[in-house]
Write an enzyme that holds these catalytic residues in place. Structure first.
Site, PDB file in Angstrom:
ATOM      1  N   LYS A 197      -9.181  -6.195  -6.429  1.00 38.53           N
ATOM      2  CA  LYS A 197      -9.159  -6.276  -5.021  1.00 38.53           C
ATOM      3  C   LYS A 197     -10.630  -6.147  -4.268  1.00 38.53           C
ATOM      4  O   LYS A 197     -11.073  -5.281  -4.480  1.00 38.53           O
ATOM      5  CB  LYS A 197      -8.263  -5.491  -4.179  1.00 38.53           C
ATOM      6  CG  LYS A 197      -8.095  -5.235  -2.929  1.00 38.53           C
ATOM      7  CD  LYS A 197      -7.302  -6.403  -2.104  1.00 38.53           C
ATOM      8  CE  LYS A 197      -7.393  -6.293  -0.628  1.00 38.53           C
ATOM      9  NZ  LYS A 197      -6.218  -5.641   0.061  1.00 38.53           N
TER      10      LYS A 197
ATOM     11  N   GLY B  63      -1.557  -1.296  10.448  1.00 36.68           N
ATOM     12  CA  GLY B  63      -0.448  -1.837   9.235  1.00 36.68           C
ATOM     13  C   GLY B  63       0.878  -1.405   9.689  1.00 36.68           C
ATOM     14  O   GLY B  63       0.934  -0.652  10.394  1.00 36.68           O
TER      15      GLY B  63
ATOM     16  N   ASP C 253       2.635  -6.948   2.697  1.00 37.81           N
ATOM     17  CA  ASP C 253       1.472  -6.105   2.952  1.00 37.81           C
ATOM     18  C   ASP C 253       1.941  -4.767   3.507  1.00 37.81           C
ATOM     19  O   ASP C 253       1.549  -4.190   4.624  1.00 37.81           O
ATOM     20  CB  ASP C 253       0.467  -6.682   3.947  1.00 37.81           C
ATOM     21  CG  ASP C 253      -0.673  -6.101   3.803  1.00 37.81           C
ATOM     22  OD1 ASP C 253      -1.097  -5.162   3.273  1.00 37.81           O
ATOM     23  OD2 ASP C 253      -1.606  -6.338   4.722  1.00 37.81           O
TER      24      ASP C 253
ATOM     25  N   HIS D  53       0.861  -1.304   0.204  1.00 33.73           N
ATOM     26  CA  HIS D  53       0.002   0.108   0.065  1.00 33.73           C
ATOM     27  C   HIS D  53       0.842   1.282   0.008  1.00 33.73           C
ATOM     28  O   HIS D  53       1.402   1.488   0.955  1.00 33.73           O
ATOM     29  CB  HIS D  53      -0.861  -0.001   1.188  1.00 33.73           C
ATOM     30  CG  HIS D  53      -1.716  -1.197   1.432  1.00 33.73           C
ATOM     31  ND1 HIS D  53      -3.159  -1.078   1.116  1.00 33.73           N
ATOM     32  CD2 HIS D  53      -1.369  -2.453   2.008  1.00 33.73           C
ATOM     33  CE1 HIS D  53      -3.486  -2.425   1.355  1.00 33.73           C
ATOM     34  NE2 HIS D  53      -2.590  -3.056   1.952  1.00 33.73           N
TER      35      HIS D  53
END
Ligand code: DOR
Length: 448
Positions: free
Chosen positions: A149, A326, A307, A64
């Protein structure tokens, strides 16, 4: 005498389809011209690789990078820099940016932005939800798209397809692979009220975002995929129960696990790292982690990714659950996984399958392949004997931290090469980036 080749990588342990061979690789015009006993006088330049292992260019299939919309956390350029420094040659970036990546225009915008400072090759996921579901078949072959996604459970950003109806709408439109974030939004909403309540304890993260919510979402999406005969790729599996289920459903679903889930476990990670260990789906107890390793060993897992999901330390410092989920990881993915190789948790061959061969096969990547004559000269060169300490200070991510700060690991990337260009050598980036869009079989027009 005129040189025949642009470059020779000499004397490395070369990872070929026939096994590891100690040999030279000759490179010309960005492609592998041959493997063998070439004289270095035949090339304009030689890079000595004695003692190093030359792997095919590894890919991080889940990152991301926050551009557009949250460029204080990361930009495409800083994210790709981190990737190159971490020995990664290509990234697949996620659509929960702001605005969400839901249209061909949003993909084209990311492609334009990425092309300005492309440290590695890149492709983008298109988000799938009820707003764009009916257009997905028309949208999905836009150049630059690696897949669709779906977020079944809410995470960072507004992308969500929580109900079976919404998921059916996405899976029944189009053919490309659909990657799934499988946490059940309805179970989690209930758990948040009944289990988390007013607690500010981050150690509750893996309790209310429960194993049941993951298993239920995974079962629901597999049933829908079977109904529409649509290939799905279930991202970041965290539970023993899902692995047992997915082992029986390999015909329709491929499986990803994350380096973080293979390396950290609850409750210790929350005690030592607090909300720096907070991610979705959560890091769980050791028996779940053991099941992930078992699934790596028996072939259930197809890909390992980072990720990479950067947030600033200030944001992470908010009281839980306001702290965002995250962790950055694209630069530490390979050191962490090579350390696992050195500790005997998986073989180097299996790692190459998880980060190169399987992504190419499952996503239908067009311009990549093993180390063989004629293929692109994309390499991740590693020193399996190098020991060093992972440090937040050298992370190129704008978020400037890693949950692995201070960890000593063995096995480090020392060079990242893309089509014959050295983009990283011994921790330094080259002057010029050399990345390009990753090409996919579905979107490449066959040459006449
Ligand atoms: O922990 C996470 N963070 N999981 C996700 O699915 C999204 C990601 C993010 O974008 O921050």
């Amino acid at each position: 005498m005129s040189e025949t080749f642009d470059l020779i990588l000499s004397g490395g342990h070369v990872f070929t389809p026939a096994g590891i061979q100690t040999t030279n690789i000759a490179i010309k015009d960005g492609k592998i011209a041959g493997l063998g006993d070439f004289d270095t006088s035949q090339a304009k330049r030689t890079i000595l690789c004695a003692g190093l292992t030359i792997l095919p260019g590894l890919i991080d299939t889940q990152v991301h990078f926050r551009e557009p919309g949250a460029t204080h956390k990361e930009t495409l350029a800083t994210g790709m820099k981190s990737a190159a420094l971490g020995g990664i040659t290509a990234v697949f970036e996620m659509p929960n940016t702001n605005p969400l990546t839901l249209t061909p225009d949003a993909i084209a915008d990311k492609m334009t932005r990425a092309a300005k400072e492309p440290w590695v090759d890149y492709a983008f996921y298109l988000g799938g939800c009820k707003e764009n579901a009916q257009h997905l078949a028309a949208y999905e072959n836009t150049p630059g798209i690696c897949g669709i996604k779906v977020f079944m459970g809410a995470s960072t950003g507004d992308l969500l397809a929580a109900s079976d109806e919404e998921i059916e709408a996405v899976l029944s439109n189009g053919k490309r692979i659909v990657a799934i974030h499988a946490e059940d939004e309805f179970i989690m909403q209930e758990n948040k009220k009944t289990i988390l309540g007013d607690s500010h304890d981050v150690a509750m993260h893996n309790i209310w975002r429960s194993p049941e919510s993951c298993l239920n979402a995974t079962k629901r999406v597999v049933a829908i995929a079977q109904k529409y005969n649509r290939r799905i790729h279930i991202l970041h599996i965290t539970t023993l129960e899902e692995m047992a289920f997915l082992r029986q459903h390999k015909d329709i679903a491929t499986v990803e696990v994350l380096a973080n889930h293979l390396t950290l476990h609850a409750p210790e990670c929350y005690e030592t790292l607090g909300s720096l260990a907070q991610q979705n789906p959560p890091i769980r107890e050791k028996h779940h982690q053991d099941a992930l390793w078992q699934a790596i060993a028996d072939g259930t897992v197809d890909m390992v990714a980072s990720d990479h999901a950067p947030h600033t330390l200030e944001e992470k410092g908010k009281p839980y659950p306001l702290s965002p989920s995250g962790t950055p990881g694209v630069q530490t993915l390979l050191p962490i996984m090579l350390n696992h190789v050195n500790q005997g948790k998986l073989s180097l061959e299996r790692l190459v399958e998880l980060m190169h061969t399987n992504p190419i096969r499952i996503h239908g990547i067009n311009n990549r392949g093993p180390i063989a004559t004629g293929n692109n000269a994309d390499f991740t060169v590693v020193d399996m004997n190098k020991t060093d300490i992972i440090s937040s200070a050298v992370q190129a991510t704008k978020s400037e931290w890693t949950p692995f700060d201070g960890m000593q690991t063995k096995g480090w990337p020392v060079m990242t090469m893309i089509r014959g260009h050295v983009v990283m050598y011994e921790g330094e980036l080259s002057k010029e980036p050399a990345g390009q869009p990753v090409l996919f079989n579905e979107t490449v027009t066959p040459a006449n």
